[in-house]
Design a protein around this motif. Structure first.
Motif, PDB file in Angstrom:
ATOM      1  N   TYR A 186       1.009  -0.788   0.079  1.00 48.39           N
ATOM      2  CA  TYR A 186      -0.104  -0.336   0.117  1.00 48.39           C
ATOM      3  C   TYR A 186       0.277   1.754  -0.408  1.00 48.39           C
ATOM      4  O   TYR A 186       0.933   1.769  -1.053  1.00 48.39           O
ATOM      5  N   HIS A 221       1.580   4.103  -2.816  1.00 51.93           N
ATOM      6  CA  HIS A 221       0.319   4.492  -3.271  1.00 51.93           C
ATOM      7  C   HIS A 221       0.516   6.327  -2.877  1.00 51.93           C
ATOM      8  O   HIS A 221       0.620   7.044  -3.088  1.00 51.93           O
ATOM      9  N   HIS A 250      -1.788  10.779   4.108  1.00 46.66           N
ATOM     10  CA  HIS A 250      -3.679  10.985   3.165  1.00 46.66           C
ATOM     11  C   HIS A 250      -3.757  10.021   3.624  1.00 46.66           C
ATOM     12  O   HIS A 250      -5.503  10.036   4.264  1.00 46.66           O
ATOM     13  N   ASP A 251      -4.203   8.682   3.421  1.00 41.28           N
ATOM     14  CA  ASP A 251      -5.080   7.206   3.266  1.00 41.28           C
ATOM     15  C   ASP A 251      -5.000   6.977   5.099  1.00 41.28           C
ATOM     16  O   ASP A 251      -4.993   6.020   5.720  1.00 41.28           O
ATOM     17  N   ASP A 303      -3.536  12.130  -5.881  1.00 47.03           N
ATOM     18  CA  ASP A 303      -4.245  11.408  -5.474  1.00 47.03           C
ATOM     19  C   ASP A 303      -5.206  10.581  -6.394  1.00 47.03           C
ATOM     20  O   ASP A 303      -5.057   8.936  -6.775  1.00 47.03           O
ATOM     21  N   ASN A 344      -4.431   7.198  -8.483  1.00 48.55           N
ATOM     22  CA  ASN A 344      -5.524   6.275  -8.896  1.00 48.55           C
ATOM     23  C   ASN A 344      -5.786   6.132 -10.295  1.00 48.55           C
ATOM     24  O   ASN A 344      -5.810   4.698 -10.755  1.00 48.55           O
TER      25      ASN A 344
HETATM   26 MN   LIG Z   1      -5.447   7.415  -2.029  1.00 48.20          MN
END
Ligand SMILES: [Mn+2]
Ligand SMILES: Nc1nc2c(ncn2[C@@H]2O[C@H](COP(=O)(O)OP(=O)(O)O)[C@@H](OP(=O)(O)OP(=O)(O)O)[C@H]2O)c(=O)[nH]1
Length: 179
Positions: free
Chosen positions: A33, A36, A62-63, A123, A127
């Motif tokens: 992860y 990202h 951010h996540d 972001d 994605n």
């Molecule tokens: Mn994100």
């Protein structure tokens, strides 16, 4: 004490995010992860020309609240209130029903601060590049198309923020005949 290296705080952000996302993989069930958030921060620094350290650290983080046990309080303690507030602006409330959560992301995008819009644009760009490279396991063509359409609504509510990122996003929207 000797002055710290100028990247010290950025490295702390990277270390914190890597630790918080350490057991997670992206939806291709392969990619760690953390790749990202690293991509999002790198898009901002290298393509977007962003030099504001708070934006780059917020991108790394951010996540973490949305997808791990991290609290906003923890972010504020470690990285300060400005970075905490940027992360808050880009964090979806996962307790909400998905359709409502997605609708709110479109609405919030228009009212976000400049710095939150930068993170959200990068972001979405990561994605969408991911989706084009290798769609998440189990996503039908229809779900992929829906994602592009929804992502464009979010991006369209943040226009005028960073011409380079928006141009890169439009390359993808043009490919998908959404522009
Ligand atoms: Mn994100
Ligand atoms: N394209 C892609 N997306 C992946 C992958 N792994 C995880 N994701 C995340 O999945 C989200 C899109 O999947 P959905 O099913 O539509 O949304 P959800 O997980 O938030 O319910 C994206 O969040 P988002 O709401 O669009 O943005 P954000 O919440 O990350 O800011 C993206 O961050 C992957 O391999 N490819």
């Amino acid at each position: 004490m000797e002055a710290l290296h100028p990247t010290a705080k950025l490295m702390q952000g990277l270390q914190f995010a890597a630790s918080k996302h350490r057991t997670q993989r992206r939806k291709d069930n392969e990619t760690p992860y953390i790749n990202h958030p690293i991509n999002v921060a790198t898009i901002l620094a290298v393509e977007g020309g962003i030099t504001d350290e708070s934006v780059l650290i917020a991108a790394l983080l951010h996540d973490t609240v949305e997808d791990t046990d991290t609290t906003f309080e923890e972010i504020k303690q470690h990285f300060g209130v400005e970075i905490c507030e940027i992360v808050r602006e880009v964090t979806d409330d996962k307790s909400l029903e998905k359709q409502e959560r997605k609708r709110l992301q479109i609405e919030h995008a228009a009212m976000s601060s400049f710095k939150a819009k930068l993170v959200k644009l990068a972001d979405k760009l990561d994605n969408l590049r991911d989706l084009r490279r290798k769609p998440p396991i189990g996503w039908s063509l229809e779900r992929q198309e829906q994602y592009y359409v929804w992502a464009k609504k979010v991006v369209d509510n943040m226009r005028g923020t960073n011409p380079v990122l928006e141009r890169e996003l439009d390359v993808i929207f043009k490919e998908k005949k959404l522009l």
